[in-house]
Design a protein around this motif. Structure first.
Motif, PDB file in Angstrom:
ATOM      1  N   ASP A 150       1.127   5.439  -0.181  1.00 51.90           N
ATOM      2  CA  ASP A 150       0.399   6.705  -0.083  1.00 51.90           C
ATOM      3  C   ASP A 150       1.293   7.906  -0.389  1.00 51.90           C
ATOM      4  O   ASP A 150       0.829   9.038  -0.381  1.00 51.90           O
ATOM      5  CB  ASP A 150      -0.252   6.860   1.292  1.00 51.90           C
ATOM      6  CG  ASP A 150       0.767   7.019   2.414  1.00 51.90           C
ATOM      7  OD1 ASP A 150       1.978   7.036   2.119  1.00 51.90           O
ATOM      8  OD2 ASP A 150       0.349   7.120   3.581  1.00 51.90           O
ATOM      9  N   GLU A 189      -1.579  11.530  -9.229  1.00 57.45           N
ATOM     10  CA  GLU A 189      -1.506  10.351  -8.361  1.00 57.45           C
ATOM     11  C   GLU A 189      -0.604   9.268  -8.954  1.00 57.45           C
ATOM     12  O   GLU A 189       0.105   8.576  -8.226  1.00 57.45           O
ATOM     13  CB  GLU A 189      -2.904   9.800  -8.110  1.00 57.45           C
ATOM     14  CG  GLU A 189      -3.827  10.754  -7.357  1.00 57.45           C
ATOM     15  CD  GLU A 189      -3.257  11.168  -6.013  1.00 57.45           C
ATOM     16  OE1 GLU A 189      -2.869  10.286  -5.223  1.00 57.45           O
ATOM     17  OE2 GLU A 189      -3.186  12.384  -5.755  1.00 57.45           O
ATOM     18  N   HIS A 230      -1.781   2.212  -5.146  1.00 61.07           N
ATOM     19  CA  HIS A 230      -2.098   3.527  -4.583  1.00 61.07           C
ATOM     20  C   HIS A 230      -3.543   3.858  -4.917  1.00 61.07           C
ATOM     21  O   HIS A 230      -3.942   3.838  -6.076  1.00 61.07           O
ATOM     22  CB  HIS A 230      -1.168   4.598  -5.161  1.00 61.07           C
ATOM     23  CG  HIS A 230      -1.544   5.991  -4.765  1.00 61.07           C
ATOM     24  ND1 HIS A 230      -1.557   6.411  -3.449  1.00 61.07           N
ATOM     25  CD2 HIS A 230      -1.950   7.061  -5.502  1.00 61.07           C
ATOM     26  CE1 HIS A 230      -1.930   7.682  -3.399  1.00 61.07           C
ATOM     27  NE2 HIS A 230      -2.175   8.095  -4.633  1.00 61.07           N
ATOM     28  N   ASN A 251      -8.863  12.947  -0.908  1.00 62.93           N
ATOM     29  CA  ASN A 251      -7.550  12.770  -0.293  1.00 62.93           C
ATOM     30  C   ASN A 251      -6.394  13.080  -1.233  1.00 62.93           C
ATOM     31  O   ASN A 251      -5.240  12.984  -0.848  1.00 62.93           O
ATOM     32  CB  ASN A 251      -7.392  11.345   0.270  1.00 62.93           C
ATOM     33  CG  ASN A 251      -7.396  10.267  -0.809  1.00 62.93           C
ATOM     34  OD1 ASN A 251      -7.133  10.537  -1.972  1.00 62.93           O
ATOM     35  ND2 ASN A 251      -7.687   9.038  -0.406  1.00 62.93           N
ATOM     36  N   SER A 289       3.724   9.158   1.371  1.00 65.72           N
ATOM     37  CA  SER A 289       4.241   9.905   2.517  1.00 65.72           C
ATOM     38  C   SER A 289       5.678   9.489   2.804  1.00 65.72           C
ATOM     39  O   SER A 289       6.053   8.337   2.613  1.00 65.72           O
ATOM     40  CB  SER A 289       3.373   9.653   3.753  1.00 65.72           C
ATOM     41  OG  SER A 289       3.490   8.301   4.164  1.00 65.72           O
ATOM     42  N   GLY A 294       0.836  -1.190   0.000  1.00 61.70           N
ATOM     43  CA  GLY A 294       0.000   0.000   0.000  1.00 61.70           C
ATOM     44  C   GLY A 294       0.872   1.240   0.000  1.00 61.70           C
ATOM     45  O   GLY A 294       1.694   1.433   0.896  1.00 61.70           O
ATOM     46  N   THR A 353      -8.952   3.829   0.090  1.00 64.22           N
ATOM     47  CA  THR A 353      -7.720   3.072   0.303  1.00 64.22           C
ATOM     48  C   THR A 353      -7.981   1.762   1.021  1.00 64.22           C
ATOM     49  O   THR A 353      -7.491   0.705   0.623  1.00 64.22           O
ATOM     50  CB  THR A 353      -6.715   3.916   1.103  1.00 64.22           C
ATOM     51  OG1 THR A 353      -6.460   5.128   0.391  1.00 64.22           O
ATOM     52  CG2 THR A 353      -5.413   3.157   1.306  1.00 64.22           C
ATOM     53  N   GLY A 395      -0.147   6.940   7.534  1.00 67.32           N
ATOM     54  CA  GLY A 395      -0.052   7.538   6.209  1.00 67.32           C
ATOM     55  C   GLY A 395      -0.123   9.044   6.256  1.00 67.32           C
ATOM     56  O   GLY A 395      -0.100   9.659   7.313  1.00 67.32           O
ATOM     57  N   ARG A 396      -0.238   9.633   5.072  1.00 71.25           N
ATOM     58  CA  ARG A 396      -0.192  11.096   5.000  1.00 71.25           C
ATOM     59  C   ARG A 396      -1.449  11.735   5.561  1.00 71.25           C
ATOM     60  O   ARG A 396      -1.500  12.929   5.810  1.00 71.25           O
ATOM     61  CB  ARG A 396       0.024  11.535   3.550  1.00 71.25           C
ATOM     62  CG  ARG A 396      -1.125  11.254   2.608  1.00 71.25           C
ATOM     63  CD  ARG A 396      -0.746  11.657   1.191  1.00 71.25           C
ATOM     64  NE  ARG A 396      -1.839  11.425   0.260  1.00 71.25           N
ATOM     65  CZ  ARG A 396      -1.724  11.491  -1.047  1.00 71.25           C
ATOM     66  NH1 ARG A 396      -0.542  11.765  -1.580  1.00 71.25           N
ATOM     67  NH2 ARG A 396      -2.752  11.287  -1.834  1.00 71.25           N
ATOM     68  N   TRP A 442      -6.805   6.584  -4.480  1.00 70.55           N
ATOM     69  CA  TRP A 442      -7.043   8.002  -4.234  1.00 70.55           C
ATOM     70  C   TRP A 442      -8.496   8.362  -4.538  1.00 70.55           C
ATOM     71  O   TRP A 442      -9.193   7.651  -5.264  1.00 70.55           O
ATOM     72  CB  TRP A 442      -6.117   8.868  -5.091  1.00 70.55           C
ATOM     73  CG  TRP A 442      -6.396   8.761  -6.571  1.00 70.55           C
ATOM     74  CD1 TRP A 442      -5.986   7.775  -7.410  1.00 70.55           C
ATOM     75  CD2 TRP A 442      -7.184   9.663  -7.361  1.00 70.55           C
ATOM     76  NE1 TRP A 442      -6.448   7.991  -8.680  1.00 70.55           N
ATOM     77  CE2 TRP A 442      -7.192   9.156  -8.681  1.00 70.55           C
ATOM     78  CE3 TRP A 442      -7.859  10.847  -7.095  1.00 70.55           C
ATOM     79  CZ2 TRP A 442      -7.852   9.792  -9.726  1.00 70.55           C
ATOM     80  CZ3 TRP A 442      -8.534  11.483  -8.124  1.00 70.55           C
ATOM     81  CH2 TRP A 442      -8.518  10.960  -9.433  1.00 70.55           C
TER      82      TRP A 442
END
Length: 303
Positions: free
Chosen positions: A155, A212, A182, A188, A157, A153, A241, A261-262, A184
């Motif tokens: 993201d 993305e 990923h 987000n 970050s 996974g 996600t 995550g972010r 999105w």
């Protein structure tokens, strides 16, 4: 031997599965396997030896020793060439395994143990270690697809970079393809810089999707060169996600995520996506924290 893989055991069916998974991980890494049981009873000041009216081979300590012996036998049957050691450590499981993680490459636990409450999908030990462990934590859930990919996974970050490293290394060890996923949504995704100052919130058609995709490729940059034998599939999905990763776990042999995550809130050590996967993924889940605390001996009973 290059390191130590630790597995926590408590006699439950879940921990038996964890022992088998840990033995395979140790074999793949050329590592020693340490089978650990947290022996809580001494701290509660209860008698540990056999009862005066019971069999001479009884008692809580003997039961714990037998549990460890059975786990070692299971590990040896799974990976006969792996060096296995055992440790009966006084303390409660969360403290014992967190301390053990400080000297380990990986800690493996079952999703639920003997102390699990009916209705809970994942035990407190697994969640606690995923949030606080000093090394990656592998939580063994359902039987994985043996020939499936490792799913990562992503993201984007900075905190997730160690998870990317871990996923590539696992894919290489397992000789498995890696799916970097990923997901999105419009909510987000970070907004690209506006091209027209008169329309600061407008995005050209497809701009978010392109941004993305770029984020995913940048997150993986440099890793492919370090692991040239790993076949990587880049997968960008528009959607939630948690839902996307849970669905991908159906055909995976391993899911790898960062601990946060972010979108994480300050102060939380385990993000909502990681928690959702620990509860609902259809394969084992590895949670990799962004930083590793200062090293210790890894053999104590706590901090």
């Amino acid at each position: 031997m290059s390191g130590v893989v630790v597995v926590g055991v408590d006699g439950s069916e879940s921990s038996t599965s964890a022992v088998e998974a840990a033995a395979r991980e140790a074999r793949a890494r050329g590592a020693t396997l340490r089978v650990v049981h947290a022996f809580l009873w001494p701290s509660l000041h209860v008698p540990l030896g056999p009862s005066p009216v019971g069999p001479s081979e009884g008692g809580l300590r003997r039961l714990a020793e037998d549990l460890l012996t059975e786990a070692v036998q299971r590990a040896t049957a799974t990976a006969p060439d792996v060096r296995v050691e055992q440790a009966l450590v006084t303390g409660e499981p969360l403290t014992v395994l967190e301390a053990q993680s400080r000297g380990a490459e990986l800690v493996v636990v079952g999703s639920r143990g003997m102390g699990g409450f009916v209705g809970l999908l994942v035990g407190s030990t697994a969640v606690h270690l995923a949030a606080h462990g000093a090394c990656p934590v592998l939580v063994v859930r359902e039987q994985s697809a043996a020939d499936g990919p490792v799913v990562l996974g992503v993201d984007g970050s900075p905190a997730a970079d160690r998870a990317v490293d871990f996923a590539f290394a696992e894919a290489e060890l397992r000789k498995a393809p890696l799916v970097a996923l990923h997901a999105w949504t419009n909510w987000n995704a970070p907004l690209p810089a506006p091209q027209d100052a008169s329309e600061p919130y407008a995005n050209p058609p497809g701009a978010l999707a392109s941004e993305e995709e770029r984020l995913l490729y940048e997150a993986l940059a440099g890793h492919q060169e370090r692991y040239p034998g790993v076949v990587v599939e880049h997968k960008v999905v528009r959607g939630g996600t948690r839902e996307a990763l849970i669905e991908a776990s159906r055909s995976a042999q391993l899911m790898v995520v960062g601990s946060r995550g972010r979108g994480g809130f300050t102060g939380l050590l385990l993000g909502s996506v990681s928690q959702a996967l620990l509860h609902h993924a259809h394969c084992p889940v590895a949670v990799v924290r962004a930083t590793r605390p200062a090293s210790g001996t890894g053999t104590g009973t706590g901090e």
